[in-house]
Every structure is written in C-alpha cells, then in structure tokens.
Enzyme design. Structure first.
Site, PDB file in Angstrom:
ATOM      1  CD  GLN A  30      43.984  42.385  42.421  1.00 48.46           C
ATOM      2  OE1 GLN A  30      42.904  42.392  42.328  1.00 48.46           O
ATOM      3  NE2 GLN A  30      44.907  41.091  41.998  1.00 48.46           N
ATOM      4  CG  HIS A  88      41.134  46.874  40.575  1.00 41.67           C
ATOM      5  ND1 HIS A  88      41.085  46.118  39.575  1.00 41.67           N
ATOM      6  CD2 HIS A  88      40.178  46.843  42.468  1.00 41.67           C
ATOM      7  CE1 HIS A  88      40.751  45.050  41.041  1.00 41.67           C
ATOM      8  NE2 HIS A  88      40.510  45.313  41.953  1.00 41.67           N
ATOM      9  CD  GLU A 125      38.655  45.605  44.605  1.00 45.57           C
ATOM     10  OE1 GLU A 125      37.640  44.883  43.488  1.00 45.57           O
ATOM     11  OE2 GLU A 125      39.302  45.283  45.445  1.00 45.57           O
ATOM     12  NE  ARG A 131      47.727  38.027  37.897  1.00 47.70           N
ATOM     13  CZ  ARG A 131      47.351  38.068  36.601  1.00 47.70           C
ATOM     14  NH1 ARG A 131      48.174  38.269  36.348  1.00 47.70           N
ATOM     15  NH2 ARG A 131      46.031  37.071  36.743  1.00 47.70           N
TER      16      ARG A 131
END
Length: 317
Positions: free
Chosen positions: A95, A97, A114, A192
């Site tokens: 995936q 972001h 993250e 995804r």
C-alpha cells in the site's frame, strides 16, 4: 492531570490475538489487528477511562479545552497524531499513503507520515519498503498489470527494536509475524496496490486503488530505514533513553525505567504508552498495553516502576 485512555479495536483479516493475549486488550472481535491508543480521528475516537471526564471522547475534551493539546493551539485546527499497536499475523497489503495536498484535495483527510517501532517479530520476518531500484511510472503500472510487482519491491529483514519512517508516497507493507507500535499523522487514507488475492469478510476481493496509487507513489529506493536506535543512561534518574524518530510532525522516544523518572511538558501534550511492565504515572496505575494523555501545562510527570514506555510529543509547539 493524567488522562487514561481506552483503546479502539480494529478487526482486519490479517490480524492476530497477541493484543489480547499479551497486552490485555478486550474485544468481542476474533482478531485484534489494531488497537488505536491515541485518536481523535472520526474512524476511531479515544475515550477517557476514569476520573472526572470518564466516558468523554478525547476529541470532545480537547474541544472544551484546546490548550490541553498545545499552548499555541492556533497552530492546529485538528488533533494531528494517531498512535496504534499493530499485530500482523499475516502480511498486510502492499500500500501507499498520499501527502497532505493530495489527501486533502481528493479524500478530505490528512496525508500520512508514519513511524514503525518493531516491538517483536518472528524469525525471518520482513517488511516491504519502496523499490529495489528506481523505476518509471509506466514500469510500475506494467508490473501491477502483469503481476510481477513483488519482484521489484525492496524487502527488508527486521528484528526487534528496528525503527522505520514511512513517508508519504513510499510503497510499503508490514510482513506477517510482526508486532509494531505505529505513530502517524491523524489520517485513515490508504491506497492498496497488491493484496495477495485475498478476500474480505464479505467473501469478495478487497478493493484496490491502482489509479490513486499511481498518482502518489515515489518510484525510488526508500530513505526511511532507520535501524536500531542508540540508547543513553539518563543522569539523576533510573531510566535509559532511546531516541526513536523525529520528523516534521512528531518526536518519539522509548524509556526503560527501573525505579523513578520525571519529565515536564509545559507547552505541548505528551502521550505515554506502556509497552512492557507496569508504571505509576503521577498517581495513575498503568499496565502493559495501556496509555495516558498528559495535557500541555502539566508541570512534572513522575513515573515509578519497572517498565518500558513510548513517549510521543508534537515537534511543532
């Protein structure tokens, strides 16, 4: 004032049972894939556990008292951080972001930077982080279409204590057998790209987001593999200090305490997550897997016990 928080449990198909078995999480879900430890995101709001504000969401508390987040509250229109524990019994999807600009324009949400801290992992565990080598957008699309994407991805062996910074646009996946503490921007936007042909709880293949992933993915080798942190014995305390990660949005450290440790937060909130042992945090007992929110302006936080904690604060205060 110390505010204890209840976790928000998420049941995803790749989750396991370690958050229940080892961290004491309570849920009717068969799988406990994620526990959201600190969240004001509408997809999972932290709830205050005990005390004067028992049962109130943290979001509601901060709307009543915005300076509990940071003394310079004008800098933040919304709560900026989301913290999770993640138990990957199986591989997560490959995936990506988006960054803030794309996410706010297309999704009405924040982008996502993250950080992962590997709490534990099985032997031979690995993550995916970026590509083995730089490729073009057309090569990326072709690899998705002809099912050769996995051959082009950068697979990184992991061990307990490793740190990774996953920046927006970095193609990534947590591998099976890994237990992670994740500190991120407050966002729930994930595109995804590859999901191993799995089906969801409805029996249908889970949705992929190829077009958006092609828009936002960085087609290069990754830069966020930070490895094992250094550690330092803190003078005049019974604690060892591990600086884990510092980026634009947050600063994260681990402390191993065997006795007493004190810190202050005059300008910005702290979040303290106990990842091992037990602690008394300024009179509030906190067990492994539990966490507290410490409002800005709390003069001194006194921690006693034999424990390991992850302490998170904002970088922009």
């Amino acid at each position: 004032m110390i505010i204890k928080l209840k976790s928000v449990i998420k049941d995803y198909i790749w989750g396991g049972t370690r958050l229940r078995d080892e961290f004491g999480k309570s849920s009717d879900c068969e799988r406990l894939a994620e526990s959201w430890e600190l969240s004001c995101h509408p997809d999972g709001l932290s709830v205050i556990d005990g005390g004067r504000f028992d049962g109130m969401t943290l979001d509601e508390f901060l709307r009543r008292d915005p300076k509990a987040m940071t003394r310079n509250c004008a800098d933040y229109k919304e709560f900026p951080i989301l913290i999770k524990l993640i138990d990957a019994r199986d591989n997560l999807s490959v995936q990506v972001h988006p960054d803030n600009d794309y996410a706010r324009k297309v999704e009405g949400d924040n982008g996502k930077t993250e950080m992962w801290y590997v709490l534990d992992c099985e032997p031979d565990s690995s993550i995916i982080c970026g590509f083995k080598e730089k490729i073009t957008k057309s090569q990326f699309q072709r690899a998705i279409e002809d099912n050769t994407l996995m051959e082009k991805l950068n697979v990184v062996p992991v061990k307990k204590g490793d740190v990774f910074l996953i920046e927006p646009g970095t193609l990534h996946a947590i591998g099976k057998g890994i237990l992670i503490a994740e500190i991120q921007q407050s966002s729930n936007v994930t595109y995804r790209v590859y999901d191993y042909g799995r089906v969801g709880n409805d029996g249908k293949p889970r949705m992929l987001h190829i077009g958006k992933a092609l828009d936002v993915t960085k087609l290069e080798q990754p830069t966020g593999i930070l490895g094992q942190p250094e550690h330092f014995k803190l003078p005049d305390s019974d604690a060892e200090y591990f600086p884990l990660c510092s980026c634009e949005y947050f600063s994260v450290s681990r402390y191993d305490i065997d006795g007493k440790f004190s810190t202050e937060n005059p300008n910005v909130f702290l979040h303290i997550l106990v990842i091992d042992g037990e602690a008394d945090i300024s009179g509030t007992p906190v067990n492994k897997g539990s966490s507290v929110f410490v409002p800005a302006g709390t003069d001194t936080i006194n921690i006693k016990g034999k424990c390991s904690i992850i302490l998170t604060r904002l970088n922009k205060i």
